[in-house]
Design an enzyme around this catalytic site. Structure first.
Site, PDB file in Angstrom:
ATOM      1  CB  THR A  21      -0.949   0.000   1.209  1.00 52.94           C
ATOM      2  OG1 THR A  21      -1.727  -1.215   1.196  1.00 52.94           O
ATOM      3  CG2 THR A  21      -1.902   1.190   1.165  1.00 52.94           C
ATOM      4  CE  LYS A  42      -5.864  -4.723  -0.433  1.00 53.54           C
ATOM      5  NZ  LYS A  42      -4.440  -5.002  -0.221  1.00 53.54           N
ATOM      6  CB  SER A  46      -9.162  -9.712   4.750  1.00 57.74           C
ATOM      7  OG  SER A  46      -9.352 -10.646   3.711  1.00 57.74           O
ATOM      8  CG  ASP A  57      -4.698  -1.837   2.616  1.00 59.45           C
ATOM      9  OD1 ASP A  57      -4.321  -1.146   3.583  1.00 59.45           O
ATOM     10  OD2 ASP A  57      -4.375  -3.036   2.466  1.00 59.45           O
ATOM     11  CD  GLU A 114      -2.326  -2.686  -1.623  1.00 62.88           C
ATOM     12  OE1 GLU A 114      -2.221  -3.290  -0.539  1.00 62.88           O
ATOM     13  OE2 GLU A 114      -2.543  -1.468  -1.716  1.00 62.88           O
ATOM     14  N   GLY A 115      -2.763  -6.206  -4.824  1.00 59.20           N
ATOM     15  CA  GLY A 115      -3.198  -7.527  -4.406  1.00 59.20           C
ATOM     16  C   GLY A 115      -3.425  -7.608  -2.909  1.00 59.20           C
ATOM     17  CB  ALA A 116      -5.209  -9.678  -0.754  1.00 62.24           C
ATOM     18  N   GLY A 117      -1.945  -9.574   0.457  1.00 68.59           N
ATOM     19  CA  GLY A 117      -0.870 -10.422   0.966  1.00 68.59           C
ATOM     20  C   GLY A 117       0.162 -10.724  -0.100  1.00 68.59           C
TER      21      GLY A 117
END
Length: 223
Positions: A21, A42, A46, A57, A114-117
Site C-alpha cells: 500500500t 484494491k 480483508s 487500503d 493492489e493484491g492481497a498479501g
C-alpha cells in the site's frame, strides 16, 4: 518503458505488511502531482468494517490519487481472502475483477491494482493471487520489506511469478521503519540472484516525503 497514458501495474508483496500500500500510495501521489488521472484499485481486502464497500487500503490509495475508493470484495475478518469469503458465503470472481480493471483503464491514465498479501495467497479453493495477476495481464511490481529475510522472500516470490510467466516490472525494497535495511546488501543480492531491477523506497514520515519518493520511483518506471 511504458507511456504514462497506458501505465498500469499489479502490486504484490513478499508477505503481508511488505509495503504494497505504501508503494501504491507513493506512485499515486506522484502521478497526481504530474497531473495524471490516477486510480488505485484494491479488488480484495480483508479486515474491513462490517458493511464497508471499501477498506482502509482502498481508502488510503483513493486519498493519494484524489479519487473515490475502488474495491470489489471487502471482508470483515482479517484473514486469508479465501477463508474470509467462505465465512461470508461469497465467491470471489476473477472475471468480475478483470471487467472492473478494464473499465478503470478506460477512465484513467495510471492505474495501480493492489493484491492481497503475497503472490500465493489463496482467494478461492483453487485460485491464488498469482492466478488473478495472470488473468489481468498487468506488469508486476513486487513490494518487499527491507529487513532480514528480504533476500529469500524476494527470490521465492520472483521464482513463483516467473514460473507462472508473469512479467515483473521491478521489485521495490521498502523501508517500513526508519533505519530499515541498514548494514545489509539486500538490494545488490536480489539484483544479482534475481536478475531484475530493484528499486528502493525509503522510510517516509509524512505525505510530502512519500510523494517525493514516489516521483523518483515513477521516473524510474516510466521515464
Amino acid at each position: 518503458r511504458v507511456r504514462s497514458r497506458e501505465a498500469a501495474w499489479f502490486i504484490t508483496g513478499t508477505d503481508t505488511d511488505a509495503g504494497k500500500t505504501t508503494v501504491a500510495r507513493a506512485l499515486l501521489l506522484a502521478a497526481s502531482k504530474r497531473g495524471l488521472h490516477a486510480i488505485g484499485y484494491k479488488p480484495i481486502e480483508s479486515g474491513c468494517g462490517r458493511g464497508e464497500v471499501a477498506g482502509p487500503d482502498a481508502k488510503s490509495m483513493a486519498s493519494a490519487a484524489g479519487s473515490q475508493p475502488h474495491s470489489s470484495y471487502t471482508f470483515h475478518a482479517p484473514i486469508t481472502p479465501s477463508k474470509a469469503a467462505d465465512l461470508e458465503e461469497v465467491q470471489i470472481s476473477i472475471p468480475e475483477i478483470e471487467e472492473q480493471v478494464g473499465k478503470l483503464r478506460e477512465t484513467s491514465e495510471l492505474l495501480v491494482v493492489e493484491g492481497a498479501g503475497g503472490i500465493l495467497v489463496p482467494i478461492s479453493a483453487n485460485e491464488t493471487i498469482a492466478d488473478l495477476a495472470a488473468n489481468l495481464g498487468l506488469p508486476l511490481i513486487i513490494a518487499a520489506a527491507n529487513r532480514l529475510g528480504a533476500i529469500n522472500h524476494s527470490l521465492l516470490t520472483v521464482a513463483a511469478a516467473r514460473e507462472r510467466n508473469l512479467r515483473i516490472e521491478a521489485l521495490i525494497l521498502c523501508d517500513t521503519e526508519a533505519g530499515a535495511g541498514q548494514g545489509t546488501d539486500n538490494r545488490a543480492q536480489i539484483e544479482r540472484h534475481g536478475k531484475l531491477p530493484v528499486l528502493h523506497l525509503p522510510y517516509c514520515a509524512d505525505e510530502a516525503s512519500l510523494r517525493a519518493s514516489g516521483e523518483i520511483l515513477l521516473t524510474q518506471l516510466l521515464g
